[in-house]
Design a protein around this motif. Structure first.
Motif, PDB file in Angstrom:
ATOM      1  N   GLN A  85      -0.160  -0.652  14.023  1.00  0.00           N
ATOM      2  CA  GLN A  85      -0.693  -1.241  12.682  1.00  0.00           C
ATOM      3  C   GLN A  85      -1.218   0.092  11.726  1.00  0.00           C
ATOM      4  N   VAL A  86      -0.448  -0.404  10.761  1.00  0.00           N
ATOM      5  CA  VAL A  86      -0.714   0.874  10.027  1.00  0.00           C
ATOM      6  C   VAL A  86      -1.619  -0.192   8.643  1.00  0.00           C
ATOM      7  N   LYS A  87      -2.187  -0.259   7.866  1.00  0.00           N
ATOM      8  CA  LYS A  87      -2.658  -0.356   6.957  1.00  0.00           C
ATOM      9  C   LYS A  87      -2.649   1.121   6.046  1.00  0.00           C
ATOM     10  N   ILE A  88      -2.218   1.259   4.515  1.00  0.00           N
ATOM     11  CA  ILE A  88      -2.161   2.370   3.790  1.00  0.00           C
ATOM     12  C   ILE A  88      -2.205   1.171   2.183  1.00  0.00           C
ATOM     13  N   LEU A  89      -3.339   1.687   0.985  1.00  0.00           N
ATOM     14  CA  LEU A  89      -3.232   1.199  -0.161  1.00  0.00           C
ATOM     15  C   LEU A  89      -1.622   1.240  -0.634  1.00  0.00           C
ATOM     16  N   GLU A  90      -1.048   0.669  -1.418  1.00  0.00           N
ATOM     17  CA  GLU A  90      -0.091   0.099  -2.499  1.00  0.00           C
ATOM     18  C   GLU A  90      -0.413   1.406  -3.185  1.00  0.00           C
ATOM     19  N   SER A  91      -1.719   1.973  -3.819  1.00  0.00           N
ATOM     20  CA  SER A  91      -1.970   3.758  -4.433  1.00  0.00           C
ATOM     21  C   SER A  91      -1.851   4.541  -4.288  1.00  0.00           C
ATOM     22  N   ALA A  92      -1.250   4.398  -3.005  1.00  0.00           N
ATOM     23  CA  ALA A  92      -1.103   5.782  -2.853  1.00  0.00           C
ATOM     24  C   ALA A  92       0.049   6.556  -3.066  1.00  0.00           C
ATOM     25  N   PRO A  93      -0.072   7.703  -3.190  1.00  0.00           N
ATOM     26  CA  PRO A  93       1.247   8.702  -4.244  1.00  0.00           C
ATOM     27  C   PRO A  93       1.857   9.636  -2.674  1.00  0.00           C
ATOM     28  N   PRO A  94       3.518   9.487  -2.845  1.00  0.00           N
ATOM     29  CA  PRO A  94       3.989   9.563  -1.988  1.00  0.00           C
ATOM     30  C   PRO A  94       3.528  11.024  -1.854  1.00  0.00           C
ATOM     31  N   GLY A  95       4.329  11.315  -0.313  1.00  0.00           N
ATOM     32  CA  GLY A  95       3.635  13.210   0.328  1.00  0.00           C
ATOM     33  C   GLY A  95       2.693  12.432   1.530  1.00  0.00           C
ATOM     34  N   THR A  96       1.718  10.638   1.116  1.00  0.00           N
ATOM     35  CA  THR A  96       0.984  11.116   2.015  1.00  0.00           C
ATOM     36  C   THR A  96       0.681  10.771   2.848  1.00  0.00           C
ATOM     37  N   ALA A  97       0.255  11.611   4.513  1.00  0.00           N
ATOM     38  CA  ALA A  97       0.239  11.119   5.852  1.00  0.00           C
ATOM     39  C   ALA A  97      -0.568  10.284   6.447  1.00  0.00           C
ATOM     40  N   ILE A  98      -0.402   9.636   7.619  1.00  0.00           N
ATOM     41  CA  ILE A  98      -0.819   8.783   8.428  1.00  0.00           C
ATOM     42  C   ILE A  98      -0.402   8.947  10.000  1.00  0.00           C
ATOM     43  N   PRO A  99      -1.002  10.064  10.596  1.00  0.00           N
ATOM     44  CA  PRO A  99      -1.015  10.251  11.701  1.00  0.00           C
ATOM     45  C   PRO A  99      -0.941   8.636  12.715  1.00  0.00           C
ATOM     46  N   LEU A 100       0.201   8.975  13.806  1.00  0.00           N
ATOM     47  CA  LEU A 100      -0.071   7.282  14.131  1.00  0.00           C
ATOM     48  C   LEU A 100      -0.325   8.063  16.068  1.00  0.00           C
ATOM     49  N   GLY A 101      -0.556   7.065  16.403  1.00  0.00           N
ATOM     50  CA  GLY A 101      -0.322   6.868  18.429  1.00  0.00           C
ATOM     51  C   GLY A 101       0.807   7.546  19.059  1.00  0.00           C
ATOM     52  N   ASN A 102       0.379   8.465  19.555  1.00  0.00           N
ATOM     53  CA  ASN A 102       1.338   9.173  20.638  1.00  0.00           C
ATOM     54  C   ASN A 102       2.008   8.681  21.526  1.00  0.00           C
ATOM     55  N   ALA A 103       2.560   8.860  22.638  1.00  0.00           N
ATOM     56  CA  ALA A 103       3.744   8.963  23.341  1.00  0.00           C
ATOM     57  C   ALA A 103       3.188   9.516  24.818  1.00  0.00           C
ATOM     58  N   GLU A 104       3.446   9.057  25.777  1.00  0.00           N
ATOM     59  CA  GLU A 104       2.557  10.112  26.953  1.00  0.00           C
ATOM     60  C   GLU A 104       4.498  10.588  27.563  1.00  0.00           C
TER      61      GLU A 104
ATOM     62  N   VAL B  68       0.540  -3.259   4.048  1.00  0.00           N
ATOM     63  CA  VAL B  68       0.051  -2.514   2.542  1.00  0.00           C
ATOM     64  C   VAL B  68      -1.182  -3.535   1.441  1.00  0.00           C
ATOM     65  N   LEU B  69      -2.438  -2.497   1.300  1.00  0.00           N
ATOM     66  CA  LEU B  69      -2.935  -2.824   0.847  1.00  0.00           C
ATOM     67  C   LEU B  69      -3.464  -3.011  -0.302  1.00  0.00           C
ATOM     68  N   ASP B  70      -4.323  -4.474  -0.933  1.00  0.00           N
ATOM     69  CA  ASP B  70      -4.103  -4.247  -2.384  1.00  0.00           C
ATOM     70  C   ASP B  70      -4.765  -2.985  -3.118  1.00  0.00           C
ATOM     71  N   ILE B  71      -4.677  -2.324  -4.419  1.00  0.00           N
ATOM     72  CA  ILE B  71      -5.471  -2.339  -5.521  1.00  0.00           C
ATOM     73  C   ILE B  71      -5.031  -3.580  -6.772  1.00  0.00           C
ATOM     74  N   ASN B  72      -5.862  -3.192  -7.435  1.00  0.00           N
ATOM     75  CA  ASN B  72      -5.816  -4.354  -8.235  1.00  0.00           C
ATOM     76  C   ASN B  72      -5.770  -3.734  -9.219  1.00  0.00           C
ATOM     77  N   ASP B  73      -3.496  -3.829  -9.225  1.00  0.00           N
ATOM     78  CA  ASP B  73      -2.830  -3.198 -10.198  1.00  0.00           C
ATOM     79  C   ASP B  73      -2.556  -4.283 -10.507  1.00  0.00           C
ATOM     80  N   ASN B  74      -3.136  -5.742 -10.440  1.00  0.00           N
ATOM     81  CA  ASN B  74      -2.727  -6.964 -11.719  1.00  0.00           C
ATOM     82  C   ASN B  74      -3.427  -7.699 -12.414  1.00  0.00           C
ATOM     83  N   ALA B  75      -3.106  -8.013 -13.580  1.00  0.00           N
ATOM     84  CA  ALA B  75      -3.701  -8.833 -14.233  1.00  0.00           C
ATOM     85  C   ALA B  75      -3.918 -10.263 -14.178  1.00  0.00           C
TER      86      ALA B  75
END
Length: 967
Positions: free
Chosen positions: A139-158, A232-239
């Motif tokens: 499970q990956v949580k990412i803010l909806e305001s994250a700009p393109p290019g944001t990198a999120i490390p994931l769990g690796n395989a073995e 996708v984590l919410d930011i306050n982008d809606n009034a």
């Protein structure tokens, strides 16, 4: 001497052999052989006889043996062919784990004479394992305001394979938002990094499911997959948005207090705190706040004060819905108050003429005005008096009525009338007001005296004396007062016939003339009243002005000229001033014609916010009746300063709000109007905001705070500003309020570990559940965004089985006992995650400290259990010693008892030989028990003993001896 010399020579030969062997071992090149893992038992590795330069038959005669680490018999030696074969199927991963190359050392031991040859077998990997993710679902949580290019490390395989067969790359199932990049850690492991390609929108797609694939480099390649759940984590982008921007509500004015008159509803597409909506009045006047109450949670609007249609018929209320991040939406509620018939008509008597003379036709008895505060049919009025009275009600102008006589009155018939004026509205239920007054009828001399008898016969003696009383003649008069005072005189009596008729005719003519005169007079009065009515309807009112707060008795204007009257007429015609609302603000000096102030005027009290403030009045002339309209304009002065409803205003603004964002503030109230009302707002100098002055739907000016510079809660969490409201008076007046700006946190800071890397040394005998380290990460954000939880990042199964971490405190504990001999150190990657899904990383190096918990080990490679006597420095046994500990704990000393004819000699890599120190003599001792003791140098010292039983075999070294010698 010869025997001793021979033994010394043999010892030298043995020593030379060992020196030769040591030199040959030291100088010879190791041979490495290769085998693919999973090769079947019996697989040919090499022809060992040929490689060591021996004939095949020498392998048996020299007692050749193959020894490997741990006494595991991986090999077998074919003495007939000299071939070295696999004794079992090899598993590279079991033998070497991730170590590459995988080398299996082994020794070839030749006993007669002694020789030790070291070789290596390299086990070559095959692609027999697929990549396996530690977690099948991530499970990956990412803010909806994250700009393109944001990198999120994931769990690796073995992948248990190595080299080309190991994990080489990661791929991601095609999608519109992410791609994956394969990164390499410092320890060489490859892990995937999710990279955002396209901006996210939680309201459009709150969750994504991706398939991550790990590929190795085998042929054909193997792969493993894991599912990635993107939250996708919410930011306050809606009034907040209201379901209706305009609510129109109609409620009767008699609606009971605490009634819910309407419910407003707004929704916010955001979630959590950002989607929680609260309601409040926006820039509400004091009257609105006193009249209505708004539930901040439900949006129910309640009545808290009785309505009065006659005071306020419509309310326009702006309502603001604000979310937890400070964004807001607006709607308007228009409350139309429906009139109910709750006000009885009002009657105001302007003048009453009492008494009035009898015999006057259509004389004005009274002038009064009527009004009803209600509207529609509830405010329509009809006016009446009793039917049996000789009076008529006649409407005049602006709800004025005159009460006039319908016909000449006759005081002699009725000298007094009780007149009740009834005013009734047309509402439901009908309400009425009555006013009763008494009218006196004054006497006129309209009745001739009447004799009590139509004729009197009096007998008088002739020749009577003067003053002789001859009889009484009596007459009456219906009039009163002086009109009823009678005098008597004798007139010549009328002649019979024509003279009497003539007298009657004269009397009738007199009555007719009086009647015509009265009719003419009443016609003139009616014409005058009608002319006055026309003048009121069609003439322009007299207009005057005065500044509020002007003192009582102040002069306003001369009225005689604008009314077209001469000096003294006002007094003669009984002039007076009448206002619309019974409040006598004005005074008329009828002698001078001056219009004066009766009392000081307060424009705000009279008109409130209404502008212009006009006081309507009438000048009423009683004789004859005449009305003049007038208007007094009350001019405002700057006698009130702007006042804010609160001493302090709290404004919450998210720190990620952009420059240019507008934040409406509470307006100030100024009771003055026009230029003296509020004109502008200013704010104390600061680096982040300025203020604009705006107009709301009611035309009132309110301040709007404008963000001028980006905010940073971590730099400054709160600002205090002074908002100033200025009016336009000379000099201007002002009011102030403190604006506290609370910068609301957004998740713009990832947790940061206090240290990285962490280094800790842990004794291998530390008990399970011991605390070995506390990691600490700090997050500059606030609340949930600053709340940090801890976890392992991409941890192997071994790490998860060995350590646990408290996700709240960051406390790392042992789950199982450590073993230095298996793993000497751990590299643990830590992850700190805040409440918004941002993460920080740190590395923990755990060094396992060796304790002396392993006793030395002895491995016997060869043993000769029977040795012929007289053999010098014969090899009895070859063995190897080992201690799994390290440092001083792994250093060893090897010994045998001192009283034995044997020596221990080190050879190669912890190999020892047990040799005879001198030739043995079976006849003296035919068996030895040799105990080999191996001790380490640790604390406490540990030792291992191994006892060898050695038989001494007989050789023919003794000639027969006779028990007796015969001579």
């Amino acid at each position: 001497m010869e025997a001793g010399g021979e033994r010394f020579l043999k010892q030298r030969q043995v020593l030379l052999l060992f020196i030769f062997l040591g030199g040959s071992l030291a100088g010879s090149e190791l041979k490495r052989y290769f085998v693919t893992e999973e090769s079947e038992r019996g697989f040919l590795i090499t022809n060992l006889a040929k490689d060591v330069g021996l004939r095949v038959d020498e392998l048996a005669t020299r007692v050749a043996q193959v020894a490997s680490k741990g006494n595991k018999q991986h090999f077998q030696l074919n003495y007939q062919t000299g071939d070295l074969l696999l004794n079992e199927q090899l598993d590279r991963e079991e033998l070497c784990g991730s170590t590459e190359p995988c080398i299996l050392p082994f020794q070839v031991l030749l006993q007669n004479p002694f020789q030790l040859i070291t070789n290596e077998l390299q086990v070559i990997d095959i692609n027999d394992h697929s990549p396996v993710f530690f977690e099948n679902e991530m499970q990956v949580k990412i803010l909806e305001s994250a700009p393109p290019g944001t990198a999120i490390p994931l769990g690796n395989a073995e992948d248990l394979d190595v080299g080309r067969n190991s994990l080489q790359d990661y791929t991601l199932a095609p999608n519109s938002h992410f791609h994956v990049v394969t990164q390499r850690r410092r320890d060489g492991r490859k892990y995937p990094e999710l990279v955002l390609d396209k901006a996210l929108d939680r309201e459009d797609q709150p969750e994504l499911t991706l398939v991550l694939t790990a590929l190795d480099g085998g042929s054909p390649p193997r792969f493993g997959t894991a599912q990635i759940y993107i939250l996708v984590l919410d930011i306050n982008d809606n009034a907040p948005e209201f379901a209706q921007s305009l609510h129109q509500v109609q409620i009767p004015e008699n609606t009971p207090v605490n009634s819910v008159i309407t419910t407003v509803s707004a929704s916010d597409l955001d979630t959590g705190n950002y989607g929680e909506v609260s309601y409040a009045f926006f820039h509400a006047s004091e009257e609105i706040l006193k009249t209505f109450q708004l539930n901040p949670i439900t949006g129910d609007m309640q009545l808290v004060k009785c309505l009065d249609y006659e005071t306020i018929s419509t309310y326009e209320i702006d309502i603001e819905a604000k979310d937890g991040g400070g964004l807001s939406g607006k709607c308007t509620v228009i409350v139309d108050v429906i009139d109910v018939n709750d006000n009885p008509p009002e009657l105001t008597m302007s003048s009453v003429n009492s008494p009035i003379s009898e015999n006057l036709a259509e004389t004005v008895v009274a002038i009064f005005s009527v009004s009803d505060l209600d509207s529609g049919d509830n405010g329509k009025i009809k006016c009446s008096i009793q039917n049996d009275l000789p009076f008529v009600l006649k409407p005049s102008v602006q709800n004025f009525y005159t009460l006039v006589t319908e016909s000449p009155l006759d005081r002699e018939s009725t000298a007094e009338y009780n007149i009740t004026i009834t005013v009734t509205d047309l509402g439901t239920p009908r309400l009425q007001t009555q006013h009763t007054f008494t009218l006196q009828v004054s006497d006129m001399n309209d009745n001739a005296p009447e004799f009590t008898q139509s004729s009197y016969t009096l007998w008088v003696r002739e020749n009577n004396s003067p003053a002789l009383h001859i009889g009484t003649i009596s007459a009456t008069d219906r009039d009163s007062g002086s009109n009823a005072q009678l005098t008597y005189s004798l007139l010549p009596g009328p002649q019979p016939g024509a003279d009497a008729i003539e007298v009657e005719t004269n009397l009738d003519l007199t009555k007719r003339m009086q009647k015509l005169k009265r009719m003419h007079l009443n016609r003139q009065v009616m014409v005058f009243i009608f002319a006055a009515f026309l003048r009121l309807v069609f003439s322009e009112p007299m207009r005057f002005s005065v500044s509020e707060e002007t003192g009582s008795g102040s002069f306003l204007a001369h009225l005689t000229k604008p009314m077209g009257l001469g000096m003294g007429e006002l007094t003669a015609r009984s002039a007076r001033v009448v206002s619309d609302d019974d409040k006598q603000y004005l005074l008329l000096d009828s002698k001078t014609g001056d219009l004066l102030l009766r009392e000081k005027l307060d424009r705000e009290e009279i008109c409130g916010p209404k502008e212009p403030c006009v006081l309507h009045f009438q000048v009423f002339l009683e004789m004859p009746v005449q009305f003049f309209q007038g208007e007094l304009l009350i001019e405002d002065i700057n006698d009130h300063a702007p006042v804010f409803p609160d001493r302090e205003v709290l404004l919450k603004i998210p720190e990620n709000s952009h420059p240019g964002t507008l934040f409406p503030l509470t307006l100030a109230e100024d009771l003055d109007v026009g230029i003296n009302g509020i004109q502008t707002y200013t704010v104390s100098p600061n680096a982040h905001f300025y203020v604009l002055t705006q107009n709301n739907s009611e035309g009132k000016k309110y301040p709007e705070l404008v963000q001028d510079k980006a905010l940073d809660r971590e730099e400054q969490a709160e600002l205090s500003l002074t908002l100033v409201a200025l009016d336009g008076g000379t000099p201007p007046r002002s009011g102030t309020v403190l604006v506290r700006v609370l910068i609301m946190d957004v998740n713009d800071n990832a947790p940061e570990f206090v240290h990285s890397p962490y280094e800790v040394r842990v004794l291998e005998n530390s008990p399970p559940d011991s605390v070995i380290l506390n990691v600490l990460a700090k997050d500059a954000d606030d609340g949930n965004f600053g709340s940090v939880s801890y976890g392992f990042f991409q941890a192997s199964d071994d790490i998860k089985q060995t350590f646990s971490i408290n996700e709240i405190t960051g406390e790392i504990r042992l789950k199982k006992a450590l073993d230095f001999e298996k793993v000497t150190s751990y590299r643990v990657e830590m992850e700190a995650t805040d409440g918004g899904g941002l993460t920080g990383k740190a590395t923990v190096f755990i060094e396992v400290v060796d304790v002396n918990d392993n006793a030395p080990e002895i491995t016997i490679s060869s043993l000769t259990s029977s040795i012929p006597e007289n053999a010098a420095e014969t090899v009895v046994s070859v063995f190897r010693i080992r201690d799994r500990d390290s440092g001083e704990n792994g250093k060893m000393v090897c010994s045998i008892p001192d009283n034995l004819p044997f020596l221990l000699k080190p050879t190669f890599k912890n190999f020892y030989t047990l040799v005879t120190e001198r030739p043995l003599d079976r006849e003296i001792r035919d068996q030895y028990n040799v105990t080999i003791t191996v001790s380490d140098l640790g604390t406490p010292r540990l030792q291992t003993q191994h006892t060898i039983t050695l038989q001494v075999s007989d050789v023919n070294d003794n000639a027969p001896e006779f028990t007796q010698c015969w001579t």
